[in-house]
Design a protein around this motif. Structure first.
Motif, PDB file in Angstrom:
ATOM      1  N   HIS A  18      -1.064  15.345 -23.970  1.00 48.86           N
ATOM      2  CA  HIS A  18      -0.299  15.934 -22.867  1.00 48.86           C
ATOM      3  C   HIS A  18      -0.258  14.965 -21.681  1.00 48.86           C
ATOM      4  O   HIS A  18       0.803  14.753 -21.073  1.00 48.86           O
ATOM      5  N   ILE A  19      -1.392  14.365 -21.372  1.00 49.76           N
ATOM      6  CA  ILE A  19      -1.454  13.400 -20.264  1.00 49.76           C
ATOM      7  C   ILE A  19      -0.561  12.195 -20.557  1.00 49.76           C
ATOM      8  O   ILE A  19       0.205  11.743 -19.692  1.00 49.76           O
ATOM      9  N   LEU A  20      -0.642  11.667 -21.767  1.00 54.71           N
ATOM     10  CA  LEU A  20       0.152  10.480 -22.112  1.00 54.71           C
ATOM     11  C   LEU A  20       1.642  10.779 -22.069  1.00 54.71           C
ATOM     12  O   LEU A  20       2.451   9.916 -21.682  1.00 54.71           O
ATOM     13  N   THR A  21       2.029  11.977 -22.444  1.00 54.21           N
ATOM     14  CA  THR A  21       3.442  12.362 -22.342  1.00 54.21           C
ATOM     15  C   THR A  21       3.892  12.397 -20.892  1.00 54.21           C
ATOM     16  O   THR A  21       4.976  11.912 -20.536  1.00 54.21           O
ATOM     17  N   GLU A  22       3.042  12.952 -20.029  1.00 50.09           N
ATOM     18  CA  GLU A  22       3.363  12.990 -18.595  1.00 50.09           C
ATOM     19  C   GLU A  22       3.501  11.578 -18.032  1.00 50.09           C
ATOM     20  O   GLU A  22       4.429  11.289 -17.264  1.00 50.09           O
ATOM     21  N   LEU A  23       2.586  10.705 -18.416  1.00 54.55           N
ATOM     22  CA  LEU A  23       2.633   9.327 -17.919  1.00 54.55           C
ATOM     23  C   LEU A  23       3.853   8.591 -18.453  1.00 54.55           C
ATOM     24  O   LEU A  23       4.474   7.796 -17.737  1.00 54.55           O
ATOM     25  N   SER A  24       4.205   8.843 -19.694  1.00 57.24           N
ATOM     26  CA  SER A  24       5.388   8.213 -20.276  1.00 57.24           C
ATOM     27  C   SER A  24       6.649   8.647 -19.537  1.00 57.24           C
ATOM     28  O   SER A  24       7.537   7.830 -19.267  1.00 57.24           O
ATOM     29  N   ASP A  25       6.730   9.922 -19.206  1.00 57.59           N
ATOM     30  CA  ASP A  25       7.884  10.430 -18.458  1.00 57.59           C
ATOM     31  C   ASP A  25       7.983   9.767 -17.093  1.00 57.59           C
ATOM     32  O   ASP A  25       9.099   9.515 -16.594  1.00 57.59           O
ATOM     33  N   LEU A  68       0.827  -1.206   0.000  1.00 65.08           N
ATOM     34  CA  LEU A  68       0.000   0.000   0.000  1.00 65.08           C
ATOM     35  C   LEU A  68       0.865   1.262   0.000  1.00 65.08           C
ATOM     36  O   LEU A  68       0.584   2.217  -0.733  1.00 65.08           O
ATOM     37  N   ASP A  69       1.912   1.259   0.799  1.00 68.05           N
ATOM     38  CA  ASP A  69       2.818   2.410   0.824  1.00 68.05           C
ATOM     39  C   ASP A  69       3.396   2.676  -0.566  1.00 68.05           C
ATOM     40  O   ASP A  69       3.515   3.826  -0.990  1.00 68.05           O
ATOM     41  N   GLU A  70       3.750   1.604  -1.272  1.00 64.97           N
ATOM     42  CA  GLU A  70       4.274   1.753  -2.633  1.00 64.97           C
ATOM     43  C   GLU A  70       3.209   2.321  -3.563  1.00 64.97           C
ATOM     44  O   GLU A  70       3.483   3.220  -4.367  1.00 64.97           O
ATOM     45  N   LEU A  71       2.001   1.780  -3.462  1.00 63.75           N
ATOM     46  CA  LEU A  71       0.916   2.211  -4.348  1.00 63.75           C
ATOM     47  C   LEU A  71       0.554   3.672  -4.146  1.00 63.75           C
ATOM     48  O   LEU A  71       0.258   4.394  -5.102  1.00 63.75           O
ATOM     49  N   LEU A  72       0.583   4.131  -2.906  1.00 67.35           N
ATOM     50  CA  LEU A  72       0.272   5.530  -2.631  1.00 67.35           C
ATOM     51  C   LEU A  72       1.318   6.459  -3.234  1.00 67.35           C
ATOM     52  O   LEU A  72       1.029   7.608  -3.578  1.00 67.35           O
ATOM     53  N   GLN A  73       2.539   5.950  -3.390  1.00 64.16           N
ATOM     54  CA  GLN A  73       3.599   6.722  -4.028  1.00 64.16           C
ATOM     55  C   GLN A  73       3.553   6.619  -5.550  1.00 64.16           C
ATOM     56  O   GLN A  73       3.890   7.564  -6.259  1.00 64.16           O
ATOM     57  N   ASP A  74       3.126   5.460  -6.057  1.00 64.19           N
ATOM     58  CA  ASP A  74       3.283   5.142  -7.481  1.00 64.19           C
ATOM     59  C   ASP A  74       2.030   5.363  -8.329  1.00 64.19           C
ATOM     60  O   ASP A  74       2.075   5.166  -9.540  1.00 64.19           O
ATOM     61  N   THR A  75       0.918   5.739  -7.718  1.00 61.57           N
ATOM     62  CA  THR A  75      -0.339   5.877  -8.457  1.00 61.57           C
ATOM     63  C   THR A  75      -0.580   7.324  -8.864  1.00 61.57           C
ATOM     64  O   THR A  75      -0.569   8.224  -8.027  1.00 61.57           O
ATOM     65  N   GLU A  76      -0.800   7.520 -10.161  1.00 59.74           N
ATOM     66  CA  GLU A  76      -1.050   8.855 -10.714  1.00 59.74           C
ATOM     67  C   GLU A  76      -2.430   8.895 -11.342  1.00 59.74           C
ATOM     68  O   GLU A  76      -2.917   7.902 -11.869  1.00 59.74           O
ATOM     69  N   GLY A  87      -0.793   0.511 -26.618  1.00 64.23           N
ATOM     70  CA  GLY A  87       0.207   0.504 -27.676  1.00 64.23           C
ATOM     71  C   GLY A  87       1.489   1.212 -27.297  1.00 64.23           C
ATOM     72  O   GLY A  87       2.529   1.015 -27.945  1.00 64.23           O
ATOM     73  N   ARG A  88       1.445   2.002 -26.231  1.00 65.37           N
ATOM     74  CA  ARG A  88       2.615   2.811 -25.852  1.00 65.37           C
ATOM     75  C   ARG A  88       3.255   2.390 -24.534  1.00 65.37           C
ATOM     76  O   ARG A  88       4.413   2.735 -24.274  1.00 65.37           O
ATOM     77  N   PHE A  89       2.502   1.668 -23.692  1.00 68.37           N
ATOM     78  CA  PHE A  89       2.998   1.323 -22.366  1.00 68.37           C
ATOM     79  C   PHE A  89       3.012  -0.201 -22.183  1.00 68.37           C
ATOM     80  O   PHE A  89       2.357  -0.929 -22.923  1.00 68.37           O
ATOM     81  N   GLN A  90       3.732  -0.643 -21.180  1.00 68.71           N
ATOM     82  CA  GLN A  90       3.769  -2.069 -20.828  1.00 68.71           C
ATOM     83  C   GLN A  90       2.593  -2.351 -19.886  1.00 68.71           C
ATOM     84  O   GLN A  90       2.759  -2.403 -18.665  1.00 68.71           O
ATOM     85  N   VAL A  91       1.416  -2.500 -20.462  1.00 65.18           N
ATOM     86  CA  VAL A  91       0.199  -2.631 -19.660  1.00 65.18           C
ATOM     87  C   VAL A  91       0.005  -4.078 -19.233  1.00 65.18           C
ATOM     88  O   VAL A  91      -0.171  -4.967 -20.066  1.00 65.18           O
ATOM     89  N   ARG A  92       0.034  -4.298 -17.927  1.00 66.74           N
ATOM     90  CA  ARG A  92      -0.161  -5.638 -17.380  1.00 66.74           C
ATOM     91  C   ARG A  92      -1.627  -5.898 -17.076  1.00 66.74           C
ATOM     92  O   ARG A  92      -2.096  -7.027 -17.142  1.00 66.74           O
ATOM     93  N   LYS A  93      -2.359  -4.851 -16.689  1.00 67.09           N
ATOM     94  CA  LYS A  93      -3.801  -4.996 -16.442  1.00 67.09           C
ATOM     95  C   LYS A  93      -4.487  -3.718 -16.894  1.00 67.09           C
ATOM     96  O   LYS A  93      -4.001  -2.612 -16.635  1.00 67.09           O
ATOM     97  N   GLU A  94      -5.629  -3.862 -17.575  1.00 68.40           N
ATOM     98  CA  GLU A  94      -6.388  -2.704 -18.033  1.00 68.40           C
ATOM     99  C   GLU A  94      -7.848  -2.838 -17.609  1.00 68.40           C
ATOM    100  O   GLU A  94      -8.436  -3.914 -17.693  1.00 68.40           O
ATOM    101  N   VAL A  95      -8.410  -1.740 -17.151  1.00 67.18           N
ATOM    102  CA  VAL A  95      -9.801  -1.716 -16.697  1.00 67.18           C
ATOM    103  C   VAL A  95     -10.470  -0.453 -17.227  1.00 67.18           C
ATOM    104  O   VAL A  95      -9.926   0.647 -17.087  1.00 67.18           O
ATOM    105  N   ILE A  96     -11.613  -0.617 -17.871  1.00 71.08           N
ATOM    106  CA  ILE A  96     -12.455   0.516 -18.247  1.00 71.08           C
ATOM    107  C   ILE A  96     -13.733   0.419 -17.413  1.00 71.08           C
ATOM    108  O   ILE A  96     -14.369  -0.635 -17.369  1.00 71.08           O
TER     109      ILE A  96
END
Length: 287
Positions: free
Chosen positions: A217-224, A152-160, A253-262
């Motif tokens: 713009h969002i995808l560029t931020e996430l890629s960075d 959880l500590d990791e997720l709170l740091q790593d989730t955008e 197509g741009r990221f290493q997506v391990r799980k996707e949810v819509i």
């Protein structure tokens, strides 16, 4: 069998089938249309029904948190079924709602033997859900509570999370921006890109003209931020399923997506952001 019971609230916008698969207990918030119409989020009012009702109503809906008694009832039922299983209860940002406080008070009202830990996710919609799903999958695989708290500590740091609204009307009505800013933004077709602070408050990350530019713009931020890291991606939307699918296709197509949810933005969050909203949540994944 999971070693830890996972509880969240309906603003996590976790699809029902996914919550059922992972054994996640969801406590609903409420939506009010005036004084006489009260609905439980996701229980007797679906997202589709809510947006239809919203379009037909002259009343601005309001929302309310679960009571401590509701949470206490859930904790007691879980404890009665499996007395030795600890409970991890993860909720909507305390800066946005009293839901976390209700859960915390309920945890204080039950015995220490219940082993309830209440967490402020400092997030909303599937930005909560993405954290809850990662932890619930670990719990289902046999992880212990200490392992989950470390993760959880990791997720709170790593989730955008970034989100865009179709109109600023609902943000203005809910006091997020002034009326003049809302009118000017609508006239200039400006798309505010919003995010959440470390404390869980909404803030304007940036603003661009047009949806396509905003997405890029969002995808560029996430890629960075995430680069080639394996990620869990969630897109929550308010009556914008086709747009959500297009964005997810570009992300995969741009990221290493391990799980996707819509998933749908449910009635409670929808009351504050309005139809047409798109939210993109990403975290580093270990699923």
């Amino acid at each position: 069998m999971s070693n830890v019971s996972i509880v969240t609230d309906s603003t996590a916008d976790i699809p029902k089938e996914l919550a059922d698969e992972l054994g996640i207990t969801i406590v609903p918030l409420k939506v009010h249309f005036g004084e006489n119409e009260v609905y439980e989020d996701g229980v007797d009012l679906t997202a589709k029904q809510f947006y239809k009702r919203l379009g037909e109503s002259d009343t601005i809906p309001t929302t309310s948190q679960p009571t401590p008694y509701q949470f206490e009832t859930v904790y007691r039922e879980l404890h009665e079924k499996e007395p030795d299983k600890p409970i991890l209860s993860i909720h909507l940002s305390a800066k946005m709602s009293g839901t976390h406080q209700s859960a915390y008070l309920a945890a204080q009202n039950v015995s220490d033997d219940f082993h309830v830990t209440v967490i402020d996710s400092k997030r909303a919609s599937y930005a909560i859900g993405i954290i809850v799903v990662e932890l619930a999958a670990m719990a289902k695989a046999g992880a212990q509570k200490d392992d989950l708290l470390e993760r959880l500590d990791e997720l709170l740091q790593d989730t955008e999370v970034f989100f865009m609204v179709e109109t600023m009307e609902y943000l203005q009505k809910n006091g997020r921006i002034g009326k003049a800013s809302a009118l000017l933004g609508s006239l200039l077709k400006i798309k505010p890109i919003l995010s959440l602070t470390e404390d869980g408050e909404v803030y304007p990350f940036d603003k661009v003209r047009g949806s396509k530019k905003a997405i890029q713009h969002i995808l560029t931020e996430l890629s960075d931020r995430y680069g080639d890291e394996p990620v869990h991606v969630g897109i929550s939307h308010a009556e914008s399923a086709e747009e959500a699918k297009k964005i997810m296709a570009e992300i995969t197509g741009r990221f290493q997506v391990r799980k996707e949810v819509i998933t749908d933005i449910g009635p409670v969050i929808g009351a504050h952001v309005g139809p047409g909203t798109i939210s993109i949540s990403v975290t580093k994944s270990k699923l």
